[in-house]
Design a protein around this motif. Structure first.
Motif, PDB file in Angstrom:
ATOM      1  N   VAL A 167     -24.226  -5.157  -2.133  1.00  0.00           N
ATOM      2  CA  VAL A 167     -24.964  -4.613  -0.988  1.00  0.00           C
ATOM      3  C   VAL A 167     -24.640  -5.343   0.313  1.00  0.00           C
ATOM      4  O   VAL A 167     -24.917  -4.822   1.404  1.00  0.00           O
ATOM      5  N   SER A 168     -24.044  -6.529   0.234  1.00  0.00           N
ATOM      6  CA  SER A 168     -23.674  -7.278   1.433  1.00  0.00           C
ATOM      7  C   SER A 168     -22.188  -7.116   1.777  1.00  0.00           C
ATOM      8  O   SER A 168     -21.666  -7.806   2.647  1.00  0.00           O
ATOM      9  N   HIS A 169     -21.520  -6.192   1.088  1.00  0.00           N
ATOM     10  CA  HIS A 169     -20.085  -5.995   1.292  1.00  0.00           C
ATOM     11  C   HIS A 169     -19.810  -5.460   2.701  1.00  0.00           C
ATOM     12  O   HIS A 169     -20.544  -4.618   3.219  1.00  0.00           O
ATOM     13  N   THR A 170     -18.749  -5.945   3.316  1.00  0.00           N
ATOM     14  CA  THR A 170     -18.314  -5.468   4.626  1.00  0.00           C
ATOM     15  C   THR A 170     -17.010  -4.698   4.475  1.00  0.00           C
ATOM     16  O   THR A 170     -16.045  -5.199   3.888  1.00  0.00           O
ATOM     17  N   PHE A 171     -16.980  -3.474   4.997  1.00  0.00           N
ATOM     18  CA  PHE A 171     -15.759  -2.673   4.989  1.00  0.00           C
ATOM     19  C   PHE A 171     -15.006  -2.923   6.298  1.00  0.00           C
ATOM     20  O   PHE A 171     -15.479  -2.557   7.370  1.00  0.00           O
ATOM     21  N   TYR A 172     -13.861  -3.572   6.200  1.00  0.00           N
ATOM     22  CA  TYR A 172     -13.065  -3.884   7.387  1.00  0.00           C
ATOM     23  C   TYR A 172     -12.051  -2.772   7.642  1.00  0.00           C
ATOM     24  O   TYR A 172     -11.423  -2.273   6.709  1.00  0.00           O
ATOM     25  N   PRO A 173     -11.887  -2.366   8.898  1.00  0.00           N
ATOM     26  CA  PRO A 173     -10.893  -1.315   9.197  1.00  0.00           C
ATOM     27  C   PRO A 173      -9.484  -1.824   8.966  1.00  0.00           C
ATOM     28  O   PRO A 173      -9.175  -2.990   9.247  1.00  0.00           O
ATOM     29  N   ARG A 174      -8.633  -0.965   8.444  1.00  0.00           N
ATOM     30  CA  ARG A 174      -7.238  -1.328   8.213  1.00  0.00           C
ATOM     31  C   ARG A 174      -6.436  -1.161   9.496  1.00  0.00           C
ATOM     32  O   ARG A 174      -6.632  -0.220  10.248  1.00  0.00           O
ATOM     33  N   ARG A 175      -5.542  -2.084   9.704  1.00  0.00           N
ATOM     34  CA  ARG A 175      -4.690  -2.021  10.890  1.00  0.00           C
ATOM     35  C   ARG A 175      -3.506  -1.092  10.615  1.00  0.00           C
ATOM     36  O   ARG A 175      -2.663  -1.371   9.774  1.00  0.00           O
ATOM     37  N   THR A 176      -3.472   0.009  11.322  1.00  0.00           N
ATOM     38  CA  THR A 176      -2.375   0.957  11.181  1.00  0.00           C
ATOM     39  C   THR A 176      -1.310   0.649  12.228  1.00  0.00           C
ATOM     40  O   THR A 176      -1.622   0.605  13.425  1.00  0.00           O
ATOM     41  N   PRO A 177      -0.067   0.394  11.819  1.00  0.00           N
ATOM     42  CA  PRO A 177       0.984   0.050  12.792  1.00  0.00           C
ATOM     43  C   PRO A 177       1.196   1.170  13.813  1.00  0.00           C
ATOM     44  O   PRO A 177       1.239   2.352  13.472  1.00  0.00           O
ATOM     45  N   LEU A 178       1.276   0.801  15.074  1.00  0.00           N
ATOM     46  CA  LEU A 178       1.617   1.746  16.120  1.00  0.00           C
ATOM     47  C   LEU A 178       3.131   1.944  16.137  1.00  0.00           C
ATOM     48  O   LEU A 178       3.873   1.245  15.461  1.00  0.00           O
ATOM     49  N   GLN A 179       3.581   2.908  16.933  1.00  0.00           N
ATOM     50  CA  GLN A 179       5.003   3.243  16.930  1.00  0.00           C
ATOM     51  C   GLN A 179       5.877   2.052  17.345  1.00  0.00           C
ATOM     52  O   GLN A 179       7.005   1.912  16.881  1.00  0.00           O
ATOM     53  N   HIS A 180       5.357   1.191  18.236  1.00  0.00           N
ATOM     54  CA  HIS A 180       6.170   0.078  18.715  1.00  0.00           C
ATOM     55  C   HIS A 180       5.950  -1.197  17.902  1.00  0.00           C
ATOM     56  O   HIS A 180       6.567  -2.226  18.190  1.00  0.00           O
ATOM     57  N   GLU A 181       5.095  -1.137  16.876  1.00  0.00           N
ATOM     58  CA  GLU A 181       4.806  -2.310  16.063  1.00  0.00           C
ATOM     59  C   GLU A 181       5.628  -2.293  14.775  1.00  0.00           C
ATOM     60  O   GLU A 181       5.910  -1.219  14.223  1.00  0.00           O
ATOM     61  N   LEU A 182       5.982  -3.465  14.293  1.00  0.00           N
ATOM     62  CA  LEU A 182       6.743  -3.580  13.055  1.00  0.00           C
ATOM     63  C   LEU A 182       5.798  -3.410  11.879  1.00  0.00           C
ATOM     64  O   LEU A 182       4.844  -4.174  11.740  1.00  0.00           O
ATOM     65  N   PRO A 183       5.988  -2.402  11.040  1.00  0.00           N
ATOM     66  CA  PRO A 183       5.069  -2.184   9.915  1.00  0.00           C
ATOM     67  C   PRO A 183       5.152  -3.297   8.881  1.00  0.00           C
ATOM     68  O   PRO A 183       6.189  -3.938   8.711  1.00  0.00           O
ATOM     69  N   ALA A 184       4.051  -3.497   8.182  1.00  0.00           N
ATOM     70  CA  ALA A 184       3.974  -4.569   7.193  1.00  0.00           C
ATOM     71  C   ALA A 184       4.943  -4.359   6.044  1.00  0.00           C
ATOM     72  O   ALA A 184       5.375  -5.305   5.392  1.00  0.00           O
ATOM     73  N   TRP A 185       5.315  -3.074   5.779  1.00  0.00           N
ATOM     74  CA  TRP A 185       6.182  -2.790   4.643  1.00  0.00           C
ATOM     75  C   TRP A 185       7.673  -2.858   5.005  1.00  0.00           C
ATOM     76  O   TRP A 185       8.540  -2.463   4.230  1.00  0.00           O
ATOM     77  N   SER A 186       7.970  -3.347   6.218  1.00  0.00           N
ATOM     78  CA  SER A 186       9.374  -3.418   6.635  1.00  0.00           C
ATOM     79  C   SER A 186      10.199  -4.233   5.637  1.00  0.00           C
ATOM     80  O   SER A 186       9.744  -5.231   5.102  1.00  0.00           O
ATOM     81  N   ASP A 187      11.442  -3.782   5.405  1.00  0.00           N
ATOM     82  CA  ASP A 187      12.298  -4.479   4.442  1.00  0.00           C
ATOM     83  C   ASP A 187      12.962  -5.713   5.055  1.00  0.00           C
ATOM     84  O   ASP A 187      13.711  -6.415   4.388  1.00  0.00           O
ATOM     85  N   GLN A 188      12.668  -5.968   6.340  1.00  0.00           N
ATOM     86  CA  GLN A 188      13.218  -7.169   6.952  1.00  0.00           C
ATOM     87  C   GLN A 188      12.394  -8.381   6.537  1.00  0.00           C
ATOM     88  O   GLN A 188      11.165  -8.332   6.570  1.00  0.00           O
ATOM     89  N   PRO A 189      13.036  -9.490   6.141  1.00  0.00           N
ATOM     90  CA  PRO A 189      12.300 -10.706   5.778  1.00  0.00           C
ATOM     91  C   PRO A 189      11.625 -11.297   7.009  1.00  0.00           C
ATOM     92  O   PRO A 189      12.046 -11.049   8.135  1.00  0.00           O
ATOM     93  N   PRO A 190      10.545 -12.086   6.804  1.00  0.00           N
ATOM     94  CA  PRO A 190       9.821 -12.684   7.932  1.00  0.00           C
ATOM     95  C   PRO A 190      10.726 -13.446   8.879  1.00  0.00           C
ATOM     96  O   PRO A 190      10.546 -13.412  10.095  1.00  0.00           O
ATOM     97  N   ALA A 191      11.727 -14.159   8.355  1.00  0.00           N
ATOM     98  CA  ALA A 191      12.625 -14.952   9.205  1.00  0.00           C
ATOM     99  C   ALA A 191      13.420 -14.060  10.151  1.00  0.00           C
ATOM    100  O   ALA A 191      13.747 -14.446  11.270  1.00  0.00           O
ATOM    101  N   ALA A 192      13.742 -12.832   9.660  1.00  0.00           N
ATOM    102  CA  ALA A 192      14.525 -11.919  10.488  1.00  0.00           C
ATOM    103  C   ALA A 192      13.678 -11.278  11.577  1.00  0.00           C
ATOM    104  O   ALA A 192      14.193 -10.832  12.598  1.00  0.00           O
ATOM    105  N   ARG A 193      12.370 -11.219  11.347  1.00  0.00           N
ATOM    106  CA  ARG A 193      11.493 -10.585  12.324  1.00  0.00           C
ATOM    107  C   ARG A 193      11.220 -11.502  13.520  1.00  0.00           C
ATOM    108  O   ARG A 193      10.993 -11.035  14.630  1.00  0.00           O
TER     109      ARG A 193
END
Length: 409
Positions: A373-399
């Motif tokens: 009953v104390s659970h908080t539902f946090y909104p998910r961050r949806t990548p915008l067109q100019h943002e790098l999506p989380a599922w990108s196949d580029q490694p963190p070092a390359a980003r």
């Protein structure tokens, strides 16, 4: 099978053509979107000629509450719309099959009025009360979730457009004879959405025999049933205001829109169709298809820079395969109209409205049993067109260099 997608109708357009609206302003042609005249599919070419293209101007869409006015479209987007669409289509089909000349506007208005009368004259309520087991599904989880919230000290209220006798009989069947003990306030025949805007209607108490009393209401008491009223008086008598209130409803316009935009309540939408869609999305076939579709799209995006003849031939084959797979994914949900929430990569008009007016949505209120009953539902961050999506196949070092370069610019 009808799908509860967002439907639009122009009652005076070419003998009542019903169409499934998948986007806010643009139609998509092909088998993934339904265009019906009576019970027959209308060819894409005919629809494009009718609307002078695949774009519908925003001013021709329905008003803020989904209602048609003047030369706008009518939205069909709730469970009560299913019989209305079916009746409209079947009567239209009968006229067309028997070469009966008719005025489409008259047909539309008569069907709309008949559906309205079934509600306002109590015909539907009496039919359900006479055979409640046939029309209402008993679910012990409904009582479980209400009891859980009540046991943890949550204040609960019920605001419904249904009459008191119908509510009492239905709640006794679903929750139990003591259903009123679970609610701090019960309001019937509220006439939503007017309830949220009209300040002039006071509350009236309904006694055990269903008789309206004359008493002026100074307090909303637990265990009592009240009729009509308005939200402003409700807020004054209860003090329940702002984002601490979470209100659930199954109609994004009548239940949720005003509360979100005008009163700052948190809102939750009940979408029963979500259950079947989630079941499909969790099948191995769907997961594999979507994984390959996303991979194929990524390959097309990255490899299109190769302009030699051999590469272009491969790209054309990939495009063809991608198109076939997109049609396949629609068929997983509904052969005529696809998913309730998505058309290709785009959200449907229904989902756009839902996302605007609902903070959360679920298939049933009983879904809350899966959370504390104390659970908080946090909104998910949806990548915008100019943002790098989380599922990108580029490694963190390359980003990192890309981000540093962007910051420098």
């Amino acid at each position: 099978m009808w799908t509860l997608k967002m439907w639009l109708v122009w009652p005076d357009a070419w003998k009542c053509v019903l169409e499934a609206a998948v986007l806010l302003e643009d139609w998509q042609c092909g088998p993934g979107v339904g265009k019906e005249r009576g019970l027959s599919v209308v060819p894409d070419e005919e629809v494009i000629e009718m609307y002078e293209g695949s774009h519908v101007p925003l001013e021709q869409m329905s008003d803020f509450y989904g209602k048609s006015s003047g030369n706008t479209m009518k939205q069909f987007m709730d469970i009560f719309s299913l019989p209305e669409m079916t009746l409209l289509s079947c009567v239209n089909e009968h006229f067309l099959k028997n070469s009966i000349d008719y005025e489409p506007v008259h047909l539309y208005k008569d069907v709309k009025d008949s559906i309205r009368d079934v509600h306002t004259k109590g015909i539907m309520y009496r039919a359900i009360e006479a055979d409640i087991e046939k029309y209402i599904c008993y679910a012990e989880q409904t009582r479980a979730v209400l009891a859980k919230l009540a046991d943890h000290g949550k204040k609960m209220f019920l605001i419904t457009n249904s009459p008191s006798s119908f509510v009492d009989k239905g709640m006794r069947y679903i929750v139990g004879k003591d259903w009123r003990d679970l609610f701090d306030v019960v309001i019937v025949q509220a006439e939503k959405p007017n309830f949220f805007n009209d300040k002039r209607r006071p509350f009236r108490k309904v006694n055990e025999k269903g008789v309206l009393l004359w008493d002026k209401i100074y307090k909303l008491q637990k265990g009592q049933i009240y009729k009509q009223g308005n939200l402003y008086e409700f807020l004054k008598l209860t003090g329940w205001r702002g984002s601490k209130v979470l209100y659930f409803g199954d109609h994004i316009y009548s239940d949720l829109a005003d509360l979100t935009l005008k009163h700052g309540w948190r809102t939750g939408a009940i979408i029963p169709e979500l259950r079947s869609e989630l079941k499909i999305m969790n099948t191995e076939q769907y997961i594999q298809t979507m994984t390959w579709l996303q991979t194929l799209t990524g390959l097309l995006e990255q490899m299109q820079v190769h302009r030699d003849a051999e590469s272009q031939l491969v790209l054309q084959e990939w495009k063809k395969e991608r198109k076939e797979m997109r049609e396949m994914t629609k068929g997983f949900f509904n052969a005529q109209f696809g998913s309730l929430f998505r058309t290709d990569q785009n959200p449907t008009y229904f989902l756009r409205r839902l996302s605007r007016f609902a903070d959360i949505y679920m298939a049933s209120l009983s879904c809350l049993l899966n959370y504390d009953v104390s659970h908080t539902f946090y909104p998910r961050r949806t990548p915008l067109q100019h943002e790098l999506p989380a599922w990108s196949d580029q490694p963190p070092a390359a980003r990192l260099p890309l981000l540093q370069e962007a910051q420098a610019k």
